[in-house]
Structures are given as C-alpha cells and as structure tokens.
Scaffold this motif. Structure first.
Motif, mmCIF file in Angstrom:
data_model
loop_
_atom_site.group_PDB
_atom_site.id
_atom_site.type_symbol
_atom_site.label_atom_id
_atom_site.label_comp_id
_atom_site.label_asym_id
_atom_site.label_seq_id
_atom_site.Cartn_x
_atom_site.Cartn_y
_atom_site.Cartn_z
ATOM 1 N N LEU A 45 0.827 -1.203 0.000
ATOM 2 C CA LEU A 45 0.000 0.000 0.000
ATOM 3 C C LEU A 45 0.862 1.254 0.000
ATOM 4 O O LEU A 45 0.570 2.224 -0.720
ATOM 5 C CB LEU A 45 -0.937 -0.007 1.216
ATOM 6 N N PHE A 46 1.925 1.249 0.793
ATOM 7 C CA PHE A 46 2.827 2.407 0.791
ATOM 8 C C PHE A 46 3.478 2.599 -0.573
ATOM 9 O O PHE A 46 3.578 3.727 -1.073
ATOM 10 C CB PHE A 46 3.900 2.223 1.865
ATOM 11 N N LEU A 47 3.923 1.496 -1.180
ATOM 12 C CA LEU A 47 4.568 1.611 -2.484
ATOM 13 C C LEU A 47 3.594 2.089 -3.554
ATOM 14 O O LEU A 47 3.996 2.786 -4.504
ATOM 15 C CB LEU A 47 5.164 0.264 -2.894
ATOM 16 N N THR A 48 2.317 1.735 -3.409
ATOM 17 C CA THR A 48 1.325 2.248 -4.352
ATOM 18 C C THR A 48 1.276 3.767 -4.313
ATOM 19 O O THR A 48 1.333 4.445 -5.349
ATOM 20 C CB THR A 48 -0.056 1.663 -4.028
ATOM 21 N N MET A 98 3.394 2.514 -13.641
ATOM 22 C CA MET A 98 3.311 1.068 -13.822
ATOM 23 C C MET A 98 3.634 0.352 -12.509
ATOM 24 O O MET A 98 2.937 -0.589 -12.101
ATOM 25 C CB MET A 98 4.277 0.618 -14.911
ATOM 26 N N PHE A 99 4.674 0.798 -11.810
ATOM 27 C CA PHE A 99 5.024 0.187 -10.526
ATOM 28 C C PHE A 99 3.938 0.439 -9.487
ATOM 29 O O PHE A 99 3.693 -0.404 -8.618
ATOM 30 C CB PHE A 99 6.357 0.736 -10.035
ATOM 31 N N SER A 100 3.301 1.600 -9.563
ATOM 32 C CA SER A 100 2.190 1.862 -8.643
ATOM 33 C C SER A 100 1.046 0.876 -8.887
ATOM 34 O O SER A 100 0.439 0.361 -7.936
ATOM 35 C CB SER A 100 1.706 3.299 -8.829
ATOM 36 N N GLN A 106 -10.446 -14.444 -6.082
ATOM 37 C CA GLN A 106 -10.225 -13.033 -6.367
ATOM 38 C C GLN A 106 -8.776 -12.632 -6.071
ATOM 39 O O GLN A 106 -8.173 -11.869 -6.827
ATOM 40 C CB GLN A 106 -11.181 -12.180 -5.537
ATOM 41 N N SER A 107 -8.227 -13.149 -4.974
ATOM 42 C CA SER A 107 -6.834 -12.831 -4.632
ATOM 43 C C SER A 107 -5.876 -13.311 -5.714
ATOM 44 O O SER A 107 -4.931 -12.604 -6.077
ATOM 45 C CB SER A 107 -6.478 -13.474 -3.277
ATOM 46 N N LEU A 108 -6.134 -14.514 -6.238
ATOM 47 C CA LEU A 108 -5.240 -15.050 -7.264
ATOM 48 C C LEU A 108 -5.383 -14.298 -8.587
ATOM 49 O O LEU A 108 -4.424 -14.215 -9.361
ATOM 50 C CB LEU A 108 -5.541 -16.536 -7.469
ATOM 51 N N LYS A 109 -6.566 -13.725 -8.848
ATOM 52 C CA LYS A 109 -6.709 -12.909 -10.053
ATOM 53 C C LYS A 109 -5.900 -11.624 -9.944
ATOM 54 O O LYS A 109 -5.303 -11.164 -10.919
ATOM 55 C CB LYS A 109 -8.190 -12.582 -10.283
ATOM 56 N N TRP A 110 -5.904 -11.036 -8.765
ATOM 57 C CA TRP A 110 -5.133 -9.815 -8.578
ATOM 58 C C TRP A 110 -3.641 -10.080 -8.617
ATOM 59 O O TRP A 110 -2.869 -9.292 -9.178
ATOM 60 C CB TRP A 110 -5.505 -9.157 -7.242
ATOM 61 N N ASN A 111 -3.200 -11.182 -8.022
ATOM 62 C CA ASN A 111 -1.768 -11.488 -7.961
ATOM 63 C C ASN A 111 -1.576 -12.976 -8.213
ATOM 64 O O ASN A 111 -1.557 -13.780 -7.282
ATOM 65 C CB ASN A 111 -1.185 -11.102 -6.597
ATOM 66 N N PRO A 112 -1.425 -13.387 -9.470
ATOM 67 C CA PRO A 112 -1.280 -14.826 -9.770
ATOM 68 C C PRO A 112 0.100 -15.377 -9.437
ATOM 69 O O PRO A 112 0.301 -16.587 -9.581
ATOM 70 C CB PRO A 112 -1.532 -14.879 -11.280
ATOM 71 N N TYR A 139 -0.302 -1.962 -6.265
ATOM 72 C CA TYR A 139 -1.704 -2.040 -5.865
ATOM 73 C C TYR A 139 -2.257 -3.445 -6.089
ATOM 74 O O TYR A 139 -3.050 -3.944 -5.274
ATOM 75 C CB TYR A 139 -2.521 -1.018 -6.641
ATOM 76 N N GLN A 140 -1.867 -4.081 -7.170
ATOM 77 C CA GLN A 140 -2.295 -5.462 -7.396
ATOM 78 C C GLN A 140 -1.793 -6.381 -6.281
ATOM 79 O O GLN A 140 -2.537 -7.243 -5.797
ATOM 80 C CB GLN A 140 -1.781 -5.935 -8.751
ATOM 81 N N GLY A 141 -0.555 -6.202 -5.898
ATOM 82 C CA GLY A 141 -0.037 -6.996 -4.787
ATOM 83 C C GLY A 141 -0.769 -6.721 -3.488
ATOM 84 O O GLY A 141 -1.039 -7.645 -2.709
ATOM 85 N N PHE A 142 -1.101 -5.455 -3.255
ATOM 86 C CA PHE A 142 -1.842 -5.098 -2.036
ATOM 87 C C PHE A 142 -3.225 -5.743 -2.023
ATOM 88 O O PHE A 142 -3.665 -6.286 -1.010
ATOM 89 C CB PHE A 142 -1.947 -3.584 -1.931
#
Length: 871
Positions: A43-46, A682-684, A715-721, A688-691
């Motif tokens: 979240l901070f990195l986002t 892009m990194f943001s 849903q979690s795996l869709k955000w971060n596979p 956010y996907q990781g968060f």
C-alpha cells in the motif's frame, strides 16, 4: 523575468516534493517494521510510486514550459550591439561586487568582442562563447578549484540512484527469463525501484538551498523516533509488539531479554543505533573547541562538522558586521562603542557555540542505551571497528571523543545494569523516572565536562581527562561483567552462520554471473542446506545479492558503496564511521533485508554533499538570475548547456553543432522524464495489485465457511497470480484435477517453491499412479530434504496407495507402491543416521527417525509379503 519565475517556482517545487517524499518514507519505515516485509509495503509503495509519477509529470510540464518560454524569447531577441552583448554574456554587474575573477572574465570577453574576430570567423565566436561561459559559470576563472570539486561530488553522487537503476534492470531481466521465484523477483524489483527513487530525492534535496537542513531533519527525526520508542517500550509501557526479544539460551542473550524496538530484531536494531551513536559522537568531536594560551578559541584539526554551511554563513555575517562596525567606528570615532560591540559579539559566539554543543550531546544517551540493550555483539564490534578506523585516520579526535562520550556511556551502562536485573520489564513510572534522570544527568555532566576542558589554558586538564577515562572504563567493565560469557565463550550462532555461508557459496556457484532472481536463498535454502538448520535469511547482505544477481549485481552494489564512501570522505569525513558500520555489519547479518538500512545509507552521502555545497564558496549561478544592476533592455533568458548556464544571446553565438547538441540533450531529457513517469505509474499499479491480492488472502484466512474462502482466494489469485501460498491454499478447496492444474500453473511462476512441490506430491499420493506419486515425492524431498514430517507423510501416502491398489485388485501397482515406500524409508534412515553421527548442535529442525516410521515399515513389508504370496 518569466524564465526566472519558472526557475524560482521550479526550485521551490523540487524542495517541497523531495521533502514530502523523504518525510513520508521515514515515517512509513517506522510504522512498517523498517520495511522488512514486502507484503506490508504494498500500500505504501502504491502511494509512493504514484507520488513519483505526479512529481515527474510536474517536472516534465515545468521543463516544457520553460523551454517554450525560452523559444519565444529566442525568436524575439536580436543582438543588442557589442557592448550590450558583452554585458549580457557576462551576466551584468552585481551591486557590491568590485571585480576580481569575474571582472577579468568580462575583460576577456570585451577583448574578444573588440578584436574583430567576433564576426570575422567561427573561431572568434567560439572563443567569445567560452570566455562568456567561464565568466558566468565560474569554470576555472571564478573559483580556484572549489566549483570543480563540488562538480565532481555532484557527478559521483548520481552513481547512487544510477546503481539502483542498474539493479532494477537486472531484476527486470530475471522477471522476463523465468526466475526461481517470480513473486520474489517482483518484490525485489519494487524494493529497488523505491530505493532508486529515494536516492534520487535525497540527491535532489542535497542540491537545493535548504537541502542540508531538510536531510538533517529527516535523519534526526528517524533516529529519535526509533531509539525513544524502544526505550519507552521498556521503561514507559509503550505498547510496541515484539519490541523485546526473549530467549532462555545464554548464548543468545546474557540477560534473557534483548531490545528490538520497532524493527523487532535486536541485531538490526543495534546496527541502526550504532550508526546514530557514531554520527553524533563524531559530530560532537569535530565540533569540539579548546581554548588556547592567549584565550582565543581554536577548533580541532580536520573539522568539517555538520553545520559547516551555517558556520560559513555566520562567519560571513560576522565579517560584514565587523567591517560595518569598523566603518561606523571610523565615522563616529567611538572606541568605546566598538569595544562594547566586540564583547557582545563574543558573548553571542559563546552562547551559539554552547547551544550547538548541547544539541550535539543531547541524543547520545538514548542511542548508547539502546545499543547496549540490544546486546548485539556484531553491532558492538562494527561500531568499535568503525571508530578505531576513524581514529587511526584522525588521531587528534581521540581526546574529543573521550570527553564527549564519557558521561553518556556511563549513564547508558548504568541503565543497562538496572534493566538487566528485571529482564527489561520495568514498571512505567519508576522506569520513566530512571530514564529521564539518567538522560538529564548524562547531558548535564557531558556539558560540564566539555566546558571545563575547553577552558583549560594551554594544556589539557589531566584530572578531567582521567575522570572521562574512568567513566569509559567503568561503563565497559559494567557491561562486560554481564556479557563476558557470550563474548569469550563459544558462539553457536557464529558456527551456524558459517554453515549458511558455505551452503550459500555452493548455491551461488550454480549461477555465478546473474544469479537466480529475487529471494533466492529464501526459496532454495531448504534444498541447499547441508544441515537441518533454520534460517530463511543468509545473514550476509553481500551473499544475498550474489545469490540474487550474481557477480553483476554484486559489482553494482560495491560500486554504490564505493561512491558513497568516496563522497563521505571527500565532503564530510565525520560521516565515515556510521557509513562503515552499515558496510561492516551487513556482511554478517541481514541488515539489507530492512529497507530502513538502505535509506540511512543513501542519506549519509546526500548529507555529506549538502554540507560540501553549503560551504561559503563563490556560487556559479550567482549571475544566472536577474539582477538589479543589469542594463535596461538586456534580456536575462538562460538555457542549460552541458551543465552550465548560458543566456539567450550566448545561445545565439553558439555554433550550429553546439545548438544541435543542446536540442538533442533537450530531447533526451523529455524522453527520460517520460519513461520515468510511465515506470512510476506502472510500478504503482503492480504494487496495488499486490496489495489487493494480499488483503484478500488475509480476509480468506479469517473467513468462515469454504464457500466464502473459495471466492476470496479466487479473487486474490486474479489480482496477484504469482503468489504461491494463495495457490496452495486455494488448491485444497478444489477437486483433484482442478487442484493439480492450479498447482502446475503456479509452479511456472515459482519453480523452486517447496510448498508447491509438496502439495503436488500430496495430490498424487491421493491418486492411483504410484509412478507419478513417487516422482513428485522425490522432487518435493529434493526441495526440502531435512523435513522429517514430509518423509513420514510420504511413507504413509505410499502405504495407503499400495493398500488401495491391492484392494482394487491391481497387484502390480500395489507392488510398485510398496517397493517405492520401502526405498523412501531406506533413504530416510540413511540421512537420519548421518545427522545423528554429526551431533545435535545444528539440528534445529529435529530431523530424526519418528517412531511411527517403524510401524509404517512393518505394514509396507507385510503388504509386499502378501503380494509375493499371491503371485
């Protein structure tokens, strides 16, 4: 006029943006356990990368607006004649300046302008331009080496973000090639992108007018928050989870408890406190003053204290005041008023010096106390080695260090003895009183000792020096009496780290040039370890980089450290000891897994650069702005050419080749800022996907009912596979075929993950094919060979597979299962007997033959015997 407003507002925006970014990073480092867990940083990195993108976009807009304004002025401008051209090129006259090197540069420009070569040939025009540039920028004529020295420092400091960008590129290459852990590689890529941007902000802040004060404020706020929060957790009842690490082993802790603070790890916390303690000690030592025989004040040799810029400004003000006072005295012929002004000025000097000394001595006690309470032998040794190295280089600092550190060291040792008796469990009110009393006593005693020694006429007072030496001796003796067993006795932790290093070297030899991607040790140590120890960290930052990025990445890190050391040595030698602590202690512990340590490492050279550029020199950009002494009608528009400031008419005098280079440089600037802006956003998005994936996974763990857990995990795996644990948890809620397909897909992202291999082995053990089951069991045991529970579970799985096949009438599969189970049992016994013969010193995972293994062995042999009888 307009271009100067762009510059002014642009500089203010840079300072404000850098300040906000640095303060936000420091505050987040305190709240997020020193940036150890990447999952907590998402979240901070986002927000961080979004801020970087916005700042880069704003800088791009300002740069484009400035260039557009410059283009308008260039199209409007005409040469205003030779005299006006020379004055414009020279930057005009400055009120109060009487000539000197600038005047000689103007004279050289006028000579060239009047020689006829200005319009006769290209050589004359080039010579005219060079003379104007030298007069404006101070490239060898305005300054006698000061500007060139500062330029070298500014050039070297860009290696800090540059090396971080190289490391980011190496991680990006691994992400495209298929690393050992895709999630670990992306985590490290996000980390190093954050480090690169932080280093960039620190460098930009160091180049601004108030950058030194901003960097110093961030530095000191970080140190005070980290140290005082830890001390208040012990003495004041401040609720900080895991701020104290307890251990019943005397080899780990002599008192049974060690202070860990916000970092929750005593060794890293001790290293941070050693850094801050040495920074304050050497700041006080470099600012130490002794009174000579004549009553004049002299400073220790080699002094380059933290407030060099402020002292330079004060000295200039003092000179102006003295000069104005002399002029006024001549005008009114009043010797009495001059004497009174001189006495007032000397009193003001003494007061200012006393306030600076008090500020330097104030944080010494909390830093020393926190360092002792951490009981980190590595941090103690690193601090001692760094201090000894600095004293060998600057031997004249021995007496100042002896005096300034005596009282804080003695008070810190007393607090350590008092809290050690209770296992760092003090009552809030008595603990606060003890902490406040010792702190005040150490501060006042340090000031008294400093003032008494500084008033000695012509010689050091032997009694006071003996008192300071006695305080150091008493403090050292009090601490050594408690920890002498840990220091003089055998060290099991050192022996365990020797095993880590040996196994890490073997693992690094498999991919020596580029490594195997991010978090290599964490995902491969279970397969590479030669003994069943517990340690997901390799306990050496250099080895960790070597495993991740190979020799290429290690070379980039070494270049970064070399650049930081060179900058500190050349610009501010007093910052060398804390930098040495970071460099030395990271070789024997996993300090670099904490992002906070990297932030401190970048702040040190940035502060050194700010102190070097803040010293009283003849600034090169003094003549770049609009000045009241300029001739009317002469525009003061400037463009940047090879790092120098040229006005519009100087641009018109440049050759076509030089103009092309300027335009090309401008195009590259546009392209670079655009790429950086795109990367930041892009990194943001990735952060956010990781968060989102991490937060949904935590919700699924806390959810009730398999249906809600299944939906949240999907849903979690869709955000971060790329996260393997999400795939493992989700596969347990799916059917046999779906679970296997999911695990095989996740294994493509993390081919070295032991949990994925074991989950696949468990799935195939529930099937009917003993060959597939044996294949995945062996792969799982190769990824985690000293796991006795997995080996026992594999034996039970082969037994159940054989019994099911026997019940179904498939005797061949039953026979294969029994044979495979007995072979796994034989390997298990052989490995366990080897470990038993080596002793139990490093058998942290309790790798032994479980009693249940014998019962499984009997059932396997019975099954095999039954099959032989049937056949």
């Amino acid at each position: 006029m307009q271009i100067n407003r762009f510059r002014q507002y642009g500089g203010m925006a840079v300072t404000l943006g850098c300040g906000l970014a640095l303060i936000a990073a420091g505050a987040a480092a305190c709240m997020l356990r020193g940036f150890f867990f990447v999952g907590e940083m998402y979240l901070f990195l986002t927000g961080w990368y979004a801020l970087c993108g916005v700042l880069t976009l704003g800088g791009l807009v300002l740069y484009a607006a400035s260039s557009w304004e410059m283009r308008k002025l260039k199209l409007k401008g005409k040469l205003a004649g030779k005299g006006e051209t020379v004055r414009a090129l020279a930057g005009g006259s400055v009120k109060g300046e009487t000539g000197g090197p600038v005047k000689r540069g103007i004279a050289e420009a006028e000579r060239l302008a009047g020689s006829g070569r200005l319009v006769a040939d290209r050589a004359g025009r080039a010579a005219m331009t060079r003379a104007a540039v030298e007069a404006v920028s101070g490239s060898g004529r305005v300054l006698d080496g000061s500007v060139s020295r500062v330029r070298r420092l500014k050039a070297i400091v860009w290696l800090l973000p540059g090396c971080c960008m190289v490391i980011c590129i190496l991680y990006a290459v691994h992400a495209l090639r298929g690393p050992l852990s895709s999630q670990g590689t992306w985590n490290e890529l996000l980390r190093w992108g954050f480090y690169a941007s932080f280093a960039l902000f620190a460098v930009l802040a160091a180049g601004t007018r108030r950058g030194g004060a901003l960097l110093a404020a961030v530095w000191h706020l970080l140190g005070l928050v980290i140290s005082l929060s830890a001390l208040l957790a012990v003495c004041g009842g401040l609720p900080i989870p895991y701020s104290v690490a307890y251990s019943q082993s005397p080899e780990v802790s002599a008192t049974g408890a060690r202070l860990a603070g916000l970092l929750q790890y005593p060794n890293a916390f001790g290293a941070v406190m050693a850094v801050y303690l040495l920074e304050r000690l050497f700041a006080a030592a470099y600012g130490f003053r002794l009174t000579g025989p004549s009553g004049t004040v002299r400073r220790e040799e080699g002094t380059e204290g933290e407030d060099g810029a402020s002292r330079g400004a004060v000295s200039r003000v003092e000179q102006e005041n003295i000069a104005s006072g002399e002029a006024e005295g001549e005008a009114v012929s009043s010797a009495g008023e001059t004497a009174i002004a001189g006495r007032a000025e000397r009193a003001w000097r003494r007061t200012a010096e006393l306030m600076r000394t008090a500020a330097r001595l104030l944080p010494l006690f909390p830093y020393a106390a926190a360092l002792l309470l951490s009981e980190s032998r590595g941090a103690w040794l690193a601090a001692a080695a760094a201090g000894a190295a600095a004293l060998l280089w600057k031997r004249q600092l021995f007496v100042p260090l002896l005096i300034t550190g005596a009282a804080p060291a003695a008070a810190a040792a007393l607090l350590y003895r008092q809290l050690a008796r209770s296992g760092l469990a003090a009552e809030p009110m008595p603990g606060l009183l003890l902490l406040a009393g010792l702190w005040a006593g150490a501060w006042l005693a340090g000031l008294w000792l400093h003032r008494r020694v500084s008033r000695a006429a012509g010689k050091h007072p032997a009694a006071l020096l003996a008192l300071a030496a006695g305080a150091w001796t008493a403090a050292g003796s009090a601490v050594l009496l408690l920890v002498r067993a840990r220091i003089t006795g055998s060290s099991p932790t050192a022996d365990a780290r020797a095993l880590f290093y040996r196994d890490a070297w073997k693992l690094a030899a498999e991919a020596p040039w580029l490594g195997r991607g991010g978090e290599t040790w964490r995902h491969s140590y279970l397969a590479a370890q030669s003994r069943p120890y517990v340690g997901s960290q390799v306990h050496s930052g250099y080895l960790d980089i070597l495993l991740n990025l190979g020799i290429a990445g290690l070379a980039a890190v070494l270049l970064l450290l070399l650049a930081a050391g060179w900058l500190v040595v050349k610009a501010s030698p007093r910052l060398l000891p804390p930098l040495l602590v970071l460099i030395l202690h990271s070789a024997v512990d996993f300090d670099w897994s904490y992002g906070l340590l990297w932030l401190l490492l970048f702040l040190l050279p940035a502060r050194a650069l700010a102190e070097a550029t803040g010293k009283p020199v003849y600034p090169a950009d003094t003549f770049a702005a609009e000045r009241p002494g300029m001739e009317p009608g002469v525009p003061d528009a400037s463009v940047s050419f090879q790092g120098r400031s040229l006005n519009r008419n100087a641009y018109n005098l440049c050759t076509p080749l030089a103009r092309q280079r300027m335009l090309l440089q401008r195009s590259w600037t546009y392209a670079g800022m655009t790429v950086l802006c795109g990367l930041a956003f892009m990194f943001s998005s990735i952060s956010y996907q990781g968060f989102r994936g991490e937060s949904l996974y935590k919700q699924a763990i806390r959810a009730h009912g398999p249906a809600s857990q299944l939906a949240l995990l999907q849903q979690s795996l869709k955000w971060n596979p790329r996260e393997p644990m999400t795939a493992v948890t989700l596969s347990r809620l799916l059917g046999q075929e779906q679970g296997i397909d999911l695990l095989l897909h996740s294994l493509q992202f993390s081919p070295g993950d032991a949990a994925l291999h074991w989950e696949l082995a468990a799935r195939y053990l529930q099937g009917s094919d003993p060959g597939e089951a044996l294949y995945w069991v062996r792969r799982s045991l190769q990824a985690d060979k000293f796991n006795a529970a997995k080996r026992l579970a594999a034996l039970k799985g082969m037994l159940n597979l054989g019994e099911r096949s026997f019940a179904e009438g498939d005797r061949h599969r039953a026979a294969d299962s029994a044979t495979a189970g007995l072979e796994l049992l034989r390997q298990y016994r052989l490995l366990a007997s080897q470990e038993y013969s080596r002793g139990q010193q490093h058998n942290d995972r309790s790798f032994v033959i479980y009693p249940q293994a014998e019962a499984v062995s009997l059932r396997l042999r019975s099954l095999q015997h039954s099959l032989e009888m049937k056949l």
